[in-house]
Design a protein around this motif. Sequence first.
Motif, PDB file in Angstrom:
ATOM      1  N   ASP A   4     -19.185  23.997  63.041  1.00  0.00           N
ATOM      2  CA  ASP A   4     -20.201  22.944  63.104  1.00  0.00           C
ATOM      3  C   ASP A   4     -19.578  21.681  63.664  1.00  0.00           C
ATOM      4  OD1 ASP A   4     -22.314  24.385  61.851  1.00  0.00           O
ATOM      5  OD2 ASP A   4     -21.220  24.188  59.965  1.00  0.00           O
ATOM      6  N   LYS A   5     -20.324  20.973  64.503  1.00  0.00           N
ATOM      7  CA  LYS A   5     -19.808  19.726  65.066  1.00  0.00           C
ATOM      8  C   LYS A   5     -20.397  18.552  64.296  1.00  0.00           C
ATOM      9  CE  LYS A   5     -18.829  21.270  69.757  1.00  0.00           C
ATOM     10  NZ  LYS A   5     -19.673  22.465  69.976  1.00  0.00           N
ATOM     11  N   LEU A   6     -19.523  17.868  63.559  1.00  0.00           N
ATOM     12  CA  LEU A   6     -19.943  16.711  62.772  1.00  0.00           C
ATOM     13  C   LEU A   6     -19.158  15.492  63.221  1.00  0.00           C
ATOM     14  CD1 LEU A   6     -20.012  18.225  59.154  1.00  0.00           C
ATOM     15  CD2 LEU A   6     -21.959  17.815  60.647  1.00  0.00           C
ATOM     16  N   ARG A   7     -19.862  14.402  63.490  1.00  0.00           N
ATOM     17  CA  ARG A   7     -19.208  13.152  63.882  1.00  0.00           C
ATOM     18  C   ARG A   7     -19.661  12.065  62.927  1.00  0.00           C
ATOM     19  NH1 ARG A   7     -21.561   9.366  67.101  1.00  0.00           N
ATOM     20  NH2 ARG A   7     -23.067  10.855  67.940  1.00  0.00           N
ATOM     21  N   VAL A   8     -18.692  11.376  62.296  1.00  0.00           N
ATOM     22  CA  VAL A   8     -19.048  10.334  61.327  1.00  0.00           C
ATOM     23  C   VAL A   8     -19.803   9.208  62.037  1.00  0.00           C
ATOM     24  CG1 VAL A   8     -18.181   8.629  59.670  1.00  0.00           C
ATOM     25  CG2 VAL A   8     -17.054  10.845  59.848  1.00  0.00           C
ATOM     26  N   LEU A   9     -20.987   8.890  61.513  1.00  0.00           N
ATOM     27  CA  LEU A   9     -21.778   7.800  62.086  1.00  0.00           C
ATOM     28  C   LEU A   9     -21.687   6.561  61.202  1.00  0.00           C
ATOM     29  CD1 LEU A   9     -23.901   7.068  64.334  1.00  0.00           C
ATOM     30  CD2 LEU A   9     -25.665   7.718  62.691  1.00  0.00           C
ATOM     31  N   ILE A  10     -21.788   6.769  59.868  1.00  0.00           N
ATOM     32  CA  ILE A  10     -21.693   5.641  58.926  1.00  0.00           C
ATOM     33  C   ILE A  10     -20.746   6.049  57.805  1.00  0.00           C
ATOM     34  CG2 ILE A  10     -22.974   4.000  57.510  1.00  0.00           C
ATOM     35  CD1 ILE A  10     -25.543   4.931  58.970  1.00  0.00           C
ATOM     36  N   SER A  11     -19.666   5.303  57.675  1.00  0.00           N
ATOM     37  CA  SER A  11     -18.631   5.666  56.696  1.00  0.00           C
ATOM     38  C   SER A  11     -19.119   5.404  55.270  1.00  0.00           C
ATOM     39  CB  SER A  11     -17.366   4.844  56.946  1.00  0.00           C
ATOM     40  OG  SER A  11     -17.623   3.488  56.608  1.00  0.00           O
ATOM     41  N   GLU A  12     -18.424   6.025  54.328  1.00  0.00           N
ATOM     42  CA  GLU A  12     -18.720   5.829  52.905  1.00  0.00           C
ATOM     43  C   GLU A  12     -18.635   4.342  52.538  1.00  0.00           C
ATOM     44  OE1 GLU A  12     -16.009   8.070  50.473  1.00  0.00           O
ATOM     45  OE2 GLU A  12     -17.051   7.548  48.617  1.00  0.00           O
ATOM     46  N   GLU A  13     -17.635   3.652  53.076  1.00  0.00           N
ATOM     47  CA  GLU A  13     -17.444   2.233  52.747  1.00  0.00           C
ATOM     48  C   GLU A  13     -18.627   1.402  53.233  1.00  0.00           C
ATOM     49  OE1 GLU A  13     -15.123   4.174  54.234  1.00  0.00           O
ATOM     50  OE2 GLU A  13     -13.892   4.389  52.430  1.00  0.00           O
ATOM     51  N   ARG A  14     -19.099   1.682  54.449  1.00  0.00           N
ATOM     52  CA  ARG A  14     -20.238   0.912  54.986  1.00  0.00           C
ATOM     53  C   ARG A  14     -21.504   1.200  54.185  1.00  0.00           C
ATOM     54  NH1 ARG A  14     -21.443   1.974  60.890  1.00  0.00           N
ATOM     55  NH2 ARG A  14     -22.952   0.296  60.638  1.00  0.00           N
ATOM     56  N   ILE A  15     -21.695   2.454  53.794  1.00  0.00           N
ATOM     57  CA  ILE A  15     -22.880   2.799  52.996  1.00  0.00           C
ATOM     58  C   ILE A  15     -22.862   2.014  51.686  1.00  0.00           C
ATOM     59  CG2 ILE A  15     -24.048   4.621  51.677  1.00  0.00           C
ATOM     60  CD1 ILE A  15     -23.050   6.631  53.779  1.00  0.00           C
ATOM     61  N   GLN A  16     -21.710   2.057  51.012  1.00  0.00           N
ATOM     62  CA  GLN A  16     -21.635   1.413  49.692  1.00  0.00           C
ATOM     63  C   GLN A  16     -21.803  -0.097  49.790  1.00  0.00           C
ATOM     64  OE1 GLN A  16     -21.892   3.032  46.924  1.00  0.00           O
ATOM     65  NE2 GLN A  16     -21.729   5.032  47.905  1.00  0.00           N
ATOM     66  N   ALA A  17     -21.223  -0.697  50.839  1.00  0.00           N
ATOM     67  CA  ALA A  17     -21.351  -2.157  51.006  1.00  0.00           C
ATOM     68  C   ALA A  17     -22.810  -2.537  51.247  1.00  0.00           C
ATOM     69  CB  ALA A  17     -20.473  -2.624  52.161  1.00  0.00           C
ATOM     70  N   ARG A  18     -23.495  -1.724  52.054  1.00  0.00           N
ATOM     71  CA  ARG A  18     -24.906  -2.024  52.364  1.00  0.00           C
ATOM     72  C   ARG A  18     -25.800  -1.842  51.121  1.00  0.00           C
ATOM     73  NH1 ARG A  18     -28.431  -4.890  53.789  1.00  0.00           N
ATOM     74  NH2 ARG A  18     -30.242  -4.181  54.962  1.00  0.00           N
ATOM     75  N   ILE A  19     -25.478  -0.846  50.312  1.00  0.00           N
ATOM     76  CA  ILE A  19     -26.268  -0.614  49.093  1.00  0.00           C
ATOM     77  C   ILE A  19     -26.106  -1.786  48.120  1.00  0.00           C
ATOM     78  CG2 ILE A  19     -26.466   0.847  47.031  1.00  0.00           C
ATOM     79  CD1 ILE A  19     -25.971   3.252  48.855  1.00  0.00           C
ATOM     80  N   THR A  20     -24.906  -2.326  48.039  1.00  0.00           N
ATOM     81  CA  THR A  20     -24.684  -3.497  47.183  1.00  0.00           C
ATOM     82  C   THR A  20     -25.579  -4.651  47.642  1.00  0.00           C
ATOM     83  OG1 THR A  20     -22.412  -2.799  46.807  1.00  0.00           O
ATOM     84  CG2 THR A  20     -22.910  -5.103  46.333  1.00  0.00           C
TER      85      THR A  20
END
Length: 174
Positions: A4-20
């Motif tokens: 499967d070809k997976l390319r990170v688009l939004i990192s875990e750190e960016r997700i968590q910062a945005r949720i905060t």
Amino acid sequence: MAPDKLRVLISEERIQARITELGKQIREEYGDAPITCIGVLKGSFMFMADLVRAIGGDVRCEFLGVSSYHGGTRSTGVVRITEDLRNPVEGQHCLIIEDIVDTGLTLDYLNRMLAVRGPRSLKACALLDKPAHREVAVDAHYVGFSIPDEFVVGYGLDLGERFRNLPHIAVYTP
Ligand code: IMP
């Protein structure tokens, strides 16, 4: 079989910062009022878990089971309720928690379905928004990230039930 070809688009750190940020914004806008968060299963389960903690204060958690994709990367356009709310939402501030707004068919359907149950207010928060793919003119009031028209997986989003447990959002290329 090719991997499967997976390319990170939004990192875990960016997700968590945005949720905060989102949690803070939502709590500020509702003040001390109780908020009934309605998670749309299954895709929003991880986002919901993090977002309700970021919102803080008086939050109630409800879930709706909805199925609109059937194992592929294209929407069938058919929205099916697989599990209804367990409790009435009349008179409550309701916040629909969605993983992604794509064609908009699901959110449009949920807005109409919940509006007739008499909530005090009804808004939606989506982690992801794919505005280029809209078929119905509907938007979430709170959006984590606007993304290009690509099929994404991870952080609750799946392809045929796979990849939900990734801590980041990745673009899937078959
Ligand atoms: P909509 O009704 O087309 O707006 O899509 C709603 C649902 O389709 C979302 O809640 C997702 O579960 C699913 N979906 C839409 N786009 C994607 C994607 O890129 N990856 C995984 N699921 C998606």
